[in-house]
Design a protein around this motif. Structure first.
Motif, PDB file in Angstrom:
ATOM      1  N   ARG A  29       0.831  -1.210   0.000  1.00  0.00           N
ATOM      2  CA  ARG A  29       0.000   0.000   0.000  1.00  0.00           C
ATOM      3  C   ARG A  29       0.864   1.258   0.000  1.00  0.00           C
ATOM      4  NH1 ARG A  29      -3.464  -2.815   4.122  1.00  0.00           N
ATOM      5  NH2 ARG A  29      -5.045  -3.828   2.878  1.00  0.00           N
ATOM      6  N   LEU A  30       1.942   1.227   0.786  1.00  0.00           N
ATOM      7  CA  LEU A  30       2.851   2.371   0.812  1.00  0.00           C
ATOM      8  C   LEU A  30       3.496   2.589  -0.547  1.00  0.00           C
ATOM      9  CD1 LEU A  30       4.601   1.880   4.265  1.00  0.00           C
ATOM     10  CD2 LEU A  30       3.028   3.699   3.620  1.00  0.00           C
ATOM     11  N   LEU A  31       3.896   1.501  -1.199  1.00  0.00           N
ATOM     12  CA  LEU A  31       4.524   1.586  -2.517  1.00  0.00           C
ATOM     13  C   LEU A  31       3.555   2.175  -3.537  1.00  0.00           C
ATOM     14  CD1 LEU A  31       6.872   0.897  -4.440  1.00  0.00           C
ATOM     15  CD2 LEU A  31       5.806  -1.334  -4.742  1.00  0.00           C
ATOM     16  N   ILE A  32       2.339   1.670  -3.564  1.00  0.00           N
ATOM     17  CA  ILE A  32       1.344   2.171  -4.522  1.00  0.00           C
ATOM     18  C   ILE A  32       1.031   3.638  -4.243  1.00  0.00           C
ATOM     19  CG2 ILE A  32      -1.065   1.959  -5.261  1.00  0.00           C
ATOM     20  CD1 ILE A  32      -0.737  -1.083  -4.811  1.00  0.00           C
ATOM     21  N   GLY A  33       0.866   3.990  -2.963  1.00  0.00           N
ATOM     22  CA  GLY A  33       0.586   5.378  -2.606  1.00  0.00           C
ATOM     23  C   GLY A  33       1.720   6.310  -2.976  1.00  0.00           C
TER      24      GLY A  33
ATOM     25  N   SER B 194      15.379  -8.562  -2.889  1.00  0.00           N
ATOM     26  CA  SER B 194      15.533  -9.469  -4.021  1.00  0.00           C
ATOM     27  C   SER B 194      15.488  -8.684  -5.330  1.00  0.00           C
ATOM     28  CB  SER B 194      14.409 -10.504  -4.020  1.00  0.00           C
ATOM     29  OG  SER B 194      14.427 -11.255  -5.215  1.00  0.00           O
ATOM     30  N   PRO B 195      16.347  -9.015  -6.293  1.00  0.00           N
ATOM     31  CA  PRO B 195      16.333  -8.305  -7.578  1.00  0.00           C
ATOM     32  C   PRO B 195      15.219  -8.767  -8.514  1.00  0.00           C
ATOM     33  CG  PRO B 195      18.069  -9.938  -7.581  1.00  0.00           C
ATOM     34  CD  PRO B 195      17.458  -9.955  -6.203  1.00  0.00           C
ATOM     35  N   LEU B 196      14.414  -9.733  -8.060  1.00  0.00           N
ATOM     36  CA  LEU B 196      13.344 -10.265  -8.896  1.00  0.00           C
ATOM     37  C   LEU B 196      12.007 -10.166  -8.181  1.00  0.00           C
ATOM     38  CD1 LEU B 196      15.073 -13.526 -10.163  1.00  0.00           C
ATOM     39  CD2 LEU B 196      14.810 -11.385 -11.411  1.00  0.00           C
ATOM     40  N   LEU B 197      10.965  -9.879  -8.957  1.00  0.00           N
ATOM     41  CA  LEU B 197       9.583  -9.859  -8.462  1.00  0.00           C
ATOM     42  C   LEU B 197       8.868 -11.096  -8.985  1.00  0.00           C
ATOM     43  CD1 LEU B 197       8.575  -6.219  -9.376  1.00  0.00           C
ATOM     44  CD2 LEU B 197       8.392  -7.154  -7.100  1.00  0.00           C
ATOM     45  N   SER B 198       8.112 -11.762  -8.135  1.00  0.00           N
ATOM     46  CA  SER B 198       7.275 -12.856  -8.623  1.00  0.00           C
ATOM     47  C   SER B 198       6.058 -12.254  -9.326  1.00  0.00           C
ATOM     48  CB  SER B 198       6.825 -13.738  -7.458  1.00  0.00           C
ATOM     49  OG  SER B 198       5.945 -13.023  -6.622  1.00  0.00           O
ATOM     50  N   GLN B 199       5.319 -13.104 -10.031  1.00  0.00           N
ATOM     51  CA  GLN B 199       4.106 -12.602 -10.692  1.00  0.00           C
ATOM     52  C   GLN B 199       3.110 -12.070  -9.669  1.00  0.00           C
ATOM     53  OE1 GLN B 199       2.576 -15.706 -13.277  1.00  0.00           O
ATOM     54  NE2 GLN B 199       3.171 -14.503 -15.050  1.00  0.00           N
TER      55      GLN B 199
ATOM     56  N   VAL C  13       1.935  -4.828  -7.019  1.00  0.00           N
ATOM     57  CA  VAL C  13       2.469  -3.497  -7.324  1.00  0.00           C
ATOM     58  C   VAL C  13       1.573  -2.781  -8.327  1.00  0.00           C
ATOM     59  CG1 VAL C  13       4.386  -2.288  -8.453  1.00  0.00           C
ATOM     60  CG2 VAL C  13       4.853  -4.064  -6.763  1.00  0.00           C
ATOM     61  N   LEU C  14       1.079  -3.522  -9.312  1.00  0.00           N
ATOM     62  CA  LEU C  14       0.231  -2.926 -10.349  1.00  0.00           C
ATOM     63  C   LEU C  14      -1.240  -2.877  -9.947  1.00  0.00           C
ATOM     64  CD1 LEU C  14       1.830  -4.592 -13.486  1.00  0.00           C
ATOM     65  CD2 LEU C  14       2.209  -2.282 -12.609  1.00  0.00           C
ATOM     66  N   ASP C  15      -1.554  -3.337  -8.733  1.00  0.00           N
ATOM     67  CA  ASP C  15      -2.917  -3.357  -8.215  1.00  0.00           C
ATOM     68  C   ASP C  15      -3.853  -4.150  -9.133  1.00  0.00           C
ATOM     69  OD1 ASP C  15      -4.702  -2.793  -6.202  1.00  0.00           O
ATOM     70  OD2 ASP C  15      -5.414  -0.951  -7.134  1.00  0.00           O
ATOM     71  N   ARG C  16      -3.400  -5.342  -9.496  1.00  0.00           N
ATOM     72  CA  ARG C  16      -4.182  -6.268 -10.314  1.00  0.00           C
ATOM     73  C   ARG C  16      -4.210  -7.615  -9.629  1.00  0.00           C
ATOM     74  NH1 ARG C  16      -3.717  -5.499 -16.410  1.00  0.00           N
ATOM     75  NH2 ARG C  16      -3.245  -3.312 -16.645  1.00  0.00           N
ATOM     76  N   SER C  17      -5.096  -8.476 -10.068  1.00  0.00           N
ATOM     77  CA  SER C  17      -5.080  -9.847  -9.558  1.00  0.00           C
ATOM     78  C   SER C  17      -3.988 -10.607 -10.321  1.00  0.00           C
ATOM     79  CB  SER C  17      -6.431 -10.518  -9.783  1.00  0.00           C
ATOM     80  OG  SER C  17      -6.635 -10.764 -11.160  1.00  0.00           O
ATOM     81  N   PRO C  18      -3.400 -11.630  -9.707  1.00  0.00           N
ATOM     82  CA  PRO C  18      -2.371 -12.408 -10.413  1.00  0.00           C
ATOM     83  C   PRO C  18      -2.878 -13.016 -11.723  1.00  0.00           C
ATOM     84  CG  PRO C  18      -2.285 -12.895  -8.079  1.00  0.00           C
ATOM     85  CD  PRO C  18      -3.509 -12.030  -8.299  1.00  0.00           C
ATOM     86  N   ASP C  19      -4.127 -13.508 -11.716  1.00  0.00           N
ATOM     87  CA  ASP C  19      -4.684 -14.074 -12.950  1.00  0.00           C
ATOM     88  C   ASP C  19      -4.909 -12.992 -14.007  1.00  0.00           C
ATOM     89  OD1 ASP C  19      -4.695 -16.680 -12.028  1.00  0.00           O
ATOM     90  OD2 ASP C  19      -6.711 -16.501 -11.173  1.00  0.00           O
ATOM     91  N   GLY C  20      -5.350 -11.810 -13.581  1.00  0.00           N
ATOM     92  CA  GLY C  20      -5.542 -10.708 -14.519  1.00  0.00           C
ATOM     93  C   GLY C  20      -4.225 -10.267 -15.140  1.00  0.00           C
ATOM     94  N   LEU C  21      -3.168 -10.228 -14.334  1.00  0.00           N
ATOM     95  CA  LEU C  21      -1.849  -9.873 -14.860  1.00  0.00           C
ATOM     96  C   LEU C  21      -1.373 -10.920 -15.849  1.00  0.00           C
ATOM     97  CD1 LEU C  21       0.708  -8.103 -14.850  1.00  0.00           C
ATOM     98  CD2 LEU C  21       1.540  -9.542 -12.974  1.00  0.00           C
ATOM     99  N   ARG C  22      -1.550 -12.189 -15.495  1.00  0.00           N
ATOM    100  CA  ARG C  22      -1.133 -13.273 -16.385  1.00  0.00           C
ATOM    101  C   ARG C  22      -1.845 -13.182 -17.740  1.00  0.00           C
ATOM    102  NH1 ARG C  22      -2.658 -17.221 -13.374  1.00  0.00           N
ATOM    103  NH2 ARG C  22      -0.907 -17.000 -11.964  1.00  0.00           N
ATOM    104  N   MET C  23      -3.136 -12.887 -17.712  1.00  0.00           N
ATOM    105  CA  MET C  23      -3.909 -12.752 -18.964  1.00  0.00           C
ATOM    106  C   MET C  23      -3.447 -11.531 -19.756  1.00  0.00           C
ATOM    107  SD  MET C  23      -5.872 -15.336 -19.166  1.00  0.00           S
ATOM    108  CE  MET C  23      -6.960 -14.832 -20.469  1.00  0.00           C
TER     109      MET C  23
END
Length: 115
Positions: free
Chosen positions: A17-21, A55-60, A66-76
C-alpha cells in the motif's frame, strides 16, 4: 507459525500500500514539485527492492500487487498483445517453471508510463 505467516502477510500488504501510494503521489504532483522533492525521495527501484526484501526479482504475485491487479488478470494481460505486455515481457526471467520479473526493468517501465 501461523501467526508469523499472518504478520508477514500484513507487513507485505502494508509495504504494498505504501509503494502504490508513493508511486501515485509521485506522478500526480506537478513537475516543479517533483524536482524539489527529488533529493528527499527514494527511487522506484529502491521502493521495489524494499517491497521484495532486497531481491532483484519480483514474482508474478508481487508484480500483480504493485500494479494493483489480480495475479490471474496480470497473467492474462501479459499473454495478450497490448502495451503492458510489450513493456513487461522483456523483463521476464524464467527460473525452472517459475516466472519472475527484473526489478530494474519493472522500475523503468513504471517510471516511463507514470504509474
Amino acid at each position: 507459525m501461523l501467526l508469523h505467516i499472518s504478520t508477514s502477510n500484513l507487513q507485505q500488504r502494508t509495504t504494498q500500500r505504501l509503494l502504490i501510494g508513493t508511486l501515485a503521489q509521485r506522478h500526480s504532483s506537478p513537475p516543479a514539485a517533483r524536482r524539489r522533492e527529488a533529493a528527499d525521495m527514494t527511487t522506484t527501484v529502491d521502493l521495489l527492492l524494499k517491497f521484495t526484501g532486497g531481491s532483484p526479482l519480483l514474482s508474478q504475485t508481487q508484480l500483480a500487487g504493485v500494479l494493483d491487479r489480480s495475479p490471474d488478470g496480470l497473467r492474462m494481460s501479459l499473454a495478450g498483445d497490448n502495451d503492458l505486455a510489450r513493456r513487461l515481457n522483456p523483463a521476464k526471467r524464467k527460473i525452472g517453471k517459475r516466472v519472475y520479473f527484473a526489478v530494474l526493468d519493472v522500475a523503468k517501465v513504471l517510471d516511463e508510463t507514470g504509474v
